[in-house]
Design a protein around this motif. Structure first.
Motif, PDB file in Angstrom:
ATOM      1  N   TYR A 160       5.224  -7.971  10.198  1.00 43.78           N
ATOM      2  CA  TYR A 160       3.788  -8.164  10.364  1.00 43.78           C
ATOM      3  C   TYR A 160       3.376  -9.518   9.809  1.00 43.78           C
ATOM      4  O   TYR A 160       4.138 -10.170   9.075  1.00 43.78           O
ATOM      5  CB  TYR A 160       3.019  -7.049   9.647  1.00 43.78           C
ATOM      6  N   THR A 161       2.163  -9.950  10.151  1.00 39.17           N
ATOM      7  CA  THR A 161       1.614 -11.190   9.606  1.00 39.17           C
ATOM      8  C   THR A 161       0.416 -10.856   8.720  1.00 39.17           C
ATOM      9  O   THR A 161      -0.051  -9.719   8.668  1.00 39.17           O
ATOM     10  CB  THR A 161       1.171 -12.160  10.720  1.00 39.17           C
ATOM     11  N   THR A 162      -0.099 -11.867   8.051  1.00 40.06           N
ATOM     12  CA  THR A 162      -1.234 -11.634   7.164  1.00 40.06           C
ATOM     13  C   THR A 162      -2.472 -11.201   7.937  1.00 40.06           C
ATOM     14  O   THR A 162      -3.304 -10.449   7.407  1.00 40.06           O
ATOM     15  CB  THR A 162      -1.554 -12.899   6.355  1.00 40.06           C
ATOM     16  N   MET A 163      -2.624 -11.631   9.178  1.00 41.57           N
ATOM     17  CA  MET A 163      -3.779 -11.203   9.956  1.00 41.57           C
ATOM     18  C   MET A 163      -3.660  -9.740  10.367  1.00 41.57           C
ATOM     19  O   MET A 163      -4.661  -9.054  10.543  1.00 41.57           O
ATOM     20  CB  MET A 163      -3.973 -12.107  11.172  1.00 41.57           C
ATOM     21  N   ASP A 164      -2.428  -9.238  10.527  1.00 39.38           N
ATOM     22  CA  ASP A 164      -2.235  -7.792  10.718  1.00 39.38           C
ATOM     23  C   ASP A 164      -2.698  -7.041   9.477  1.00 39.38           C
ATOM     24  O   ASP A 164      -3.399  -6.023   9.568  1.00 39.38           O
ATOM     25  CB  ASP A 164      -0.763  -7.471  10.996  1.00 39.38           C
ATOM     26  N   LEU A 165      -2.295  -7.542   8.303  1.00 38.70           N
ATOM     27  CA  LEU A 165      -2.692  -6.922   7.044  1.00 38.70           C
ATOM     28  C   LEU A 165      -4.201  -7.007   6.865  1.00 38.70           C
ATOM     29  O   LEU A 165      -4.839  -6.064   6.382  1.00 38.70           O
ATOM     30  CB  LEU A 165      -1.969  -7.611   5.885  1.00 38.70           C
ATOM     31  N   HIS A 166      -4.786  -8.138   7.250  1.00 36.08           N
ATOM     32  CA  HIS A 166      -6.235  -8.318   7.173  1.00 36.08           C
ATOM     33  C   HIS A 166      -6.953  -7.283   8.036  1.00 36.08           C
ATOM     34  O   HIS A 166      -7.993  -6.739   7.642  1.00 36.08           O
ATOM     35  CB  HIS A 166      -6.606  -9.728   7.642  1.00 36.08           C
ATOM     36  N   SER A 167      -6.395  -6.980   9.201  1.00 33.13           N
ATOM     37  CA  SER A 167      -7.045  -6.063  10.144  1.00 33.13           C
ATOM     38  C   SER A 167      -6.992  -4.619   9.660  1.00 33.13           C
ATOM     39  O   SER A 167      -7.956  -3.855   9.828  1.00 33.13           O
ATOM     40  CB  SER A 167      -6.383  -6.171  11.523  1.00 33.13           C
ATOM     41  N   THR A 168      -5.869  -4.214   9.063  1.00 30.62           N
ATOM     42  CA  THR A 168      -5.687  -2.799   8.696  1.00 30.62           C
ATOM     43  C   THR A 168      -5.933  -2.522   7.225  1.00 30.62           C
ATOM     44  O   THR A 168      -6.231  -1.386   6.850  1.00 30.62           O
ATOM     45  CB  THR A 168      -4.257  -2.342   9.026  1.00 30.62           C
TER      46      THR A 168
END
Length: 300
Positions: A160-168
């Protein structure tokens, strides 16, 4: 424990579907010292070090019912383990020790504790199989050792990327996030509208834009003469010397674009790295609607 293999075409294999993963040994990257011995001088001159390859060793036992099945299963393993392309592997473990009972050939061994194999971490390694597979046939089974060597970077890389983490946000129920990722639950924001902010790099290896995934996107950017992105924690500074009006600036590694057009010649020809831990950013010289800092976490 288990090992999941993901091919470039998206096909996935689990070694637990074929037998028992007895052990997974994840070595550190090789350490390559840069030193020079000078006659008449005690010791050596230290010029630093580089990281070499990382190896992952897997002790594995597969199960067969009839003697002819041994050859069939052996060849099936060869089919997906030996590949001209590199592939991605991830280590999986349960919280407690696994115990098995065997079933008929062609069926997966039963974990009689009913425990599922979860990601130890949300990262894995791009690898190639380094050794020839030399199975040793034992009673109703075969034992092999698999030695994988990293193909490219010797670091673990998150899926995953940080924007995935940001989204969830961090969610322990999402298997994409592991138990050893070092995610800071208070710092899962990687999109901002302010000119100063702080982000968290959960990896223990610095993100280098020349060889690793890092994309900084500034939307709605307006600047009269120049615009600067500064990582105060590393001292890295990226400056674009160009008038901008509600444009989108993307710094993809070392490649800068504005509205999809390469603008490298209009910059200071620098890029932004991200160190492990906290990174403080300052954006100056213009106004913008939002900035996203998207990257993967890397682990030694």
């Amino acid at each position: 424990m288990d090992l999941e293999i993901t091919k470039k075409n998206g096909a996935k294999y689990r070694l637990s579907d074929y037998g028992i993963v007895k052990d997974i040994i994840v070595e550190s990257p090789e350490v390559i010292l840069r030193r020079r011995q000078v006659p008449g001088r005690p010791g050596a001159i230290d010029y630093g070090m580089d990281y070499g390859d990382k190896r992952i060793k897997v002790a594995f036992k597969f199960k067969h019912e009839h003697n002819i099945d041994y050859a069939n299963l052996r060849d099936e393993l060869y089919g997906f383990l030996l590949d001209e392309d590199s592939y991605f592997i991830q280590e999986k473990r349960s919280k407690d020790e696994w115990r098995y009972e065997f079933v008929d050939f062609g069926q997966a061994p039963i974990n009689n504790y009913g425990l599922a194999g979860h990601n130890v971490s949300g990262y894995g390694w791009h690898v190639r199989l380094e050794n020839a597979i030399t199975p040793e046939q034992v009673v109703k089974g075969g034992e092999i050792e698999l030695v994988f060597v990293t193909a490219g970077l010797p670091f673990g890389e998150t899926t995953y990327t940080t924007m995935d983490l940001h989204s969830t946000g961090y969610d322990e129920n999402l298997d994409v996030y592991g138990t050893a990722d070092n995610i800071d639950f208070d710092y899962t924001n990687y999109s901002f509208t302010t000119s100063t902010f702080t982000i968290w790099n959960a990896g223990n290896a610095a993100v280098q834009p020349e060889t690793m995934y890092v994309v900084i996107t500034v939307r709605g950017l307006t600047a009269a003469k120049s615009f600067t992105i500064r990582n105060n924690s590393t001292g890295d500074v990226f400056t674009i010397t160009k008038a901008l009006s509600s444009d989108t600036l993307v710094l993809n590694g070392i490649k800068p674009t504005v509205n999809g057009i390469n603008v490298f010649r209009n910059t200071n020809m620098q890029a932004i790295s991200i160190k492990p831990g906290f990174n403080s950013f300052t954006l100056s010289g213009g106004t913008f609607s939002s900035v996203d800092i998207d990257f993967r976490f890397y682990y030694k």
